[in-house]
Design an enzyme around this catalytic site. Sequence first.
Site, PDB file in Angstrom:
ATOM      1  N   HIS A  52      34.282  42.742  43.212  1.00  0.00           N
ATOM      2  CA  HIS A  52      33.561  41.523  42.490  1.00  0.00           C
ATOM      3  C   HIS A  52      32.338  41.147  43.377  1.00  0.00           C
ATOM      4  O   HIS A  52      32.131  41.750  44.512  1.00  0.00           O
ATOM      5  CB  HIS A  52      34.390  40.484  42.594  1.00  0.00           C
ATOM      6  CG  HIS A  52      35.306  39.885  43.660  1.00  0.00           C
ATOM      7  ND1 HIS A  52      36.162  40.532  44.243  1.00  0.00           N
ATOM      8  CD2 HIS A  52      34.866  38.840  44.779  1.00  0.00           C
ATOM      9  CE1 HIS A  52      36.429  39.930  45.613  1.00  0.00           C
ATOM     10  NE2 HIS A  52      35.603  38.859  45.593  1.00  0.00           N
ATOM     11  N   ALA A  53      31.538  40.110  43.037  1.00  0.00           N
ATOM     12  CA  ALA A  53      30.652  39.458  43.758  1.00  0.00           C
ATOM     13  C   ALA A  53      30.815  37.840  43.386  1.00  0.00           C
ATOM     14  O   ALA A  53      31.743  37.648  42.560  1.00  0.00           O
ATOM     15  CB  ALA A  53      29.184  39.805  43.240  1.00  0.00           C
TER      16      ALA A  53
END
Length: 134
Positions: A52-53
């Site tokens: 994820h970011a």
Amino acid sequence: MNTIKKVKLLEIPKVHDERGILAVVEKDSIPFKIERVYYLYDVPSGSCRGGHAHKEQQSIIIALSGSFEVIVDDGSSKKRVMLNKPNQGLYIPTNIWREIENFSAGAVCLVLASTIYNEDEYIRNYESFLLSKG
């Protein structure tokens, strides 16, 4: 816009004497105020974490014990960083995709975060991440 050039290893100040080493994370040793601390352990062999970011959160990832690799990706470039020293942290600014893999037996991954948990600020789909880069 953040790129992997802004991802960097930070040295965590330490004090060493005959009793061992004391590492200290405080006010000026990291580039943000800590709002949340969490850690990963007993990660099964072959498992991958992250994926994820963050839109808002900055992070520092530290290998308190053992080792693992962090893959950072800004949508144009990727970099793989081995973490295996408890006095080093990997600073990850906002909008950088991260994956953590190749955990050694007994590895403990500590994360210092600039925000409290908020699911809405995560980007969990890689294609959405790439689209957000414009």
